[in-house]
Design an enzyme around this catalytic site. Structure first.
Site, mmCIF file in Angstrom:
data_model
loop_
_atom_site.group_PDB
_atom_site.id
_atom_site.type_symbol
_atom_site.label_atom_id
_atom_site.label_comp_id
_atom_site.label_asym_id
_atom_site.label_seq_id
_atom_site.Cartn_x
_atom_site.Cartn_y
_atom_site.Cartn_z
ATOM 1 N N TRP A 39 0.869 -1.184 0.000
ATOM 2 C CA TRP A 39 0.000 0.000 0.000
ATOM 3 C C TRP A 39 0.914 1.245 0.000
ATOM 4 O O TRP A 39 1.782 1.362 0.872
ATOM 5 C CB TRP A 39 -0.868 -0.044 1.270
ATOM 6 C CG TRP A 39 -1.849 1.066 1.402
ATOM 7 C CD1 TRP A 39 -2.708 1.528 0.460
ATOM 8 C CD2 TRP A 39 -2.095 1.850 2.583
ATOM 9 N NE1 TRP A 39 -3.476 2.539 0.969
ATOM 10 C CE2 TRP A 39 -3.120 2.761 2.279
ATOM 11 C CE3 TRP A 39 -1.550 1.861 3.872
ATOM 12 C CZ2 TRP A 39 -3.607 3.680 3.200
ATOM 13 C CZ3 TRP A 39 -2.036 2.769 4.792
ATOM 14 C CH2 TRP A 39 -3.057 3.668 4.452
ATOM 15 N N LYS A 60 -13.323 -1.035 6.606
ATOM 16 C CA LYS A 60 -13.905 -1.793 5.495
ATOM 17 C C LYS A 60 -14.903 -2.821 6.005
ATOM 18 O O LYS A 60 -16.017 -2.910 5.489
ATOM 19 C CB LYS A 60 -12.801 -2.499 4.701
ATOM 20 C CG LYS A 60 -11.477 -1.768 4.650
ATOM 21 C CD LYS A 60 -11.384 -0.738 3.561
ATOM 22 C CE LYS A 60 -10.149 0.113 3.787
ATOM 23 N NZ LYS A 60 -9.673 0.836 2.652
ATOM 24 N N ALA A 115 -6.485 -5.023 7.270
ATOM 25 C CA ALA A 115 -7.490 -3.986 7.007
ATOM 26 C C ALA A 115 -8.732 -4.557 6.328
ATOM 27 O O ALA A 115 -9.701 -3.832 6.122
ATOM 28 C CB ALA A 115 -6.886 -2.892 6.132
ATOM 29 N N ASP A 126 -0.501 -5.743 9.057
ATOM 30 C CA ASP A 126 -1.553 -4.769 8.764
ATOM 31 C C ASP A 126 -2.750 -5.588 8.272
ATOM 32 O O ASP A 126 -2.667 -6.243 7.232
ATOM 33 C CB ASP A 126 -1.055 -3.805 7.676
ATOM 34 C CG ASP A 126 -2.082 -2.715 7.376
ATOM 35 O OD1 ASP A 126 -3.184 -2.728 7.969
ATOM 36 O OD2 ASP A 126 -1.772 -1.845 6.530
HETATM 37 C C1 LMR Z 1 -6.919 1.983 -0.636
HETATM 38 O O1 LMR Z 1 -5.845 1.357 -0.674
HETATM 39 O O2 LMR Z 1 -7.492 2.382 -1.654
HETATM 40 C C2 LMR Z 1 -7.571 2.227 0.689
HETATM 41 O O3 LMR Z 1 -6.839 1.668 1.712
HETATM 42 C C3 LMR Z 1 -7.901 3.669 0.910
HETATM 43 C C4 LMR Z 1 -6.691 4.497 1.166
HETATM 44 O O4 LMR Z 1 -6.708 5.244 2.163
HETATM 45 O O5 LMR Z 1 -5.745 4.477 0.377
#
Ligand code: LMR
Length: 393
Positions: free
Chosen positions: A127, A243, A210, A208
């Protein structure tokens, strides 16, 4: 003074949200930001969340401060959700945080305090905000191979080869389930082998998580976290409720730290300290909604049923897309889409192909070709499939 500031690069995912909004085409398709949407394109408030909010409205008598840890009942309910019943309370310190991002940020700061020279090993790719926060904090980062661009599965041999260089005092950041951005995940046997590797190297895992409940189910998605928690002396867990409870804007998350029982109290004190330094008391409304749901058998059952509908809906879209692509391409090379789990899949398109799909078909995905499967519905799946083939995938 403010004239000294330099412009900041805008987060790519958030930039895409803006671009999509500005596109006047009526048939545009948003596969960008990781937000669940149903077949009508709506991000609904879950039934149990509504019911819990109604109950809070009737019963809540004060809005005074909670505690630096956040509401202890929320932290305990989340520990049980993530780590399972009978979680090791004597080893666990935890604080509520503003969302999963807040939990990651606090975890990184805690690592910096405990091990200032730590290298944080992150999957390539991860991410983007993991990297952005780590850079902002000036922490050392090393990438480990994760995604096999041929199979679109996990490059486990590359991953373990790279992670063999992690050392005691370092941290290995793993996605608990539903890897963001690839959708490719470790199986249980691979989690075992990661536990062996971490034992050998002495590096500390940080997980992590999520998207618990979006992959193979609430329990299944936590299996890797639970396995590491059992086998390793220390670990950090950043969990998000954005989520799986659909309460994105309430900013609800928790940071858990498992340590030797002898270190629990000081670890807890450091977590409280970090909350106090950064924002004092964490947000409470979302945490109270989650606690209300998890502690009430009827609300919990309804929440789980709705979450399961969401999960199965995304799986069905994956299968439909893989099938449509098999039909159009006459090959099985897109089978990985049905194998991936969670909200995301990395398609493996080039930036030019991603751009072409945006220009020609108003299909918005992140530049690395990550799609949010929940942005699709039965009638847009064939549109995406055709656009992919047309773009030369
Ligand atoms: C994403 O990866 O799109 C989500 O986790 C939202 C974000 O805050 O980036």
């Amino acid at each position: 003074m403010l004239g000294n500031l330099k412009p900041q690069a805008v987060d790519k995912i958030l930039m895409l949200m803006g671009e999509f909004r500005a596109d006047p085409r009526r048939d545009k398709i948003d596969l960008g930001v990781g937000v669940y949407r149903n077949a009508q394109g709506v991000t609904p408030i879950m039934r149990a969340v509504h019911a819990a909010e109604e109950r809070l409205l009737q019963t809540e008598t004060t809005k005074t401060y909670t505690a630096l840890t956040g509401e202890p009942g929320f932290n305990a309910a989340m520990a049980e959700l993530v780590l399972g019943q009978g979680y090791p309370a004597d080893r666990l310190a935890s604080v509520a945080t503003p969302g999963g991002t807040g939990a990651c940020r606090q975890a990184f700061e805690l690592i910096r305090m405990a091990s200032p020279d730590a290298t944080i090993w992150v999957s390539d790719p991860t991410w983007p905000n993991h990297l952005s926060i780590l850079r902002h904090l000036g922490m050392k980062v090393a990438l480990y191979r994760y995604f096999d661009t041929e199979t679109r599965g996990v490059d486990f041999a590359g991953m373990t080869e790279d992670l063999a260089a992690a050392q005691a005092g370092d941290v290995v950041l793993l996605h608990g389930c539903c890897h963001n951005p690839t959708g490719a995940n470790l199986n249980l046997d691979q989690w075992e082998r990661i536990a062996d590797l971490l034992q050998r190297t002495g590096a500390t895992p940080m997980i992590d998580i999520a998207y618990q409940g979006f992959g193979d189910g609430l329990e299944e998605d936590a299996a890797g976290v639970r396995l590491l928690a059992q086998r390793l002396p220390e670990m950090l867990i950043a969990a998000s409720c954005s989520k799986n409870f659909g309460i994105y804007r309430e900013r609800t998350g928790v940071l858990m730290a498992l340590s030797d029982p002898a270190h629990r109290e000081v670890t807890q004190g450091n977590l409280n300290y970090l909350n106090r330094q950064n924002y004092s008391f964490p947000p409470d409304h979302g945490a109270r909604i989650v606690m209300t749901i998890l502690n009430d058998p009827a609300l919990r059952a309804d929440w789980q049923a709705e979450l399961e509908e969401v999960r199965l809906g995304m799986l069905a879209l994956r299968q439909q897309l893989a099938e449509e692509l098999r039909r159009l391409s006459g090959s099985d090379r897109f089978g990985f889409i049905a194998q991936h789990r969670g909200m995301f899949s990395r398609l493996g398109a080039t930036p030019e192909q991603v751009e072409k799909m945006k220009k020609d078909h108003a299909i918005y995905m992140v530049g690395d070709s990550r799609i949010n499967v929940a942005g699709l519905n039965e009638s847009t799946v064939p549109v995406l499939a055709r656009a992919m083939i047309e773009a030369g995938l």
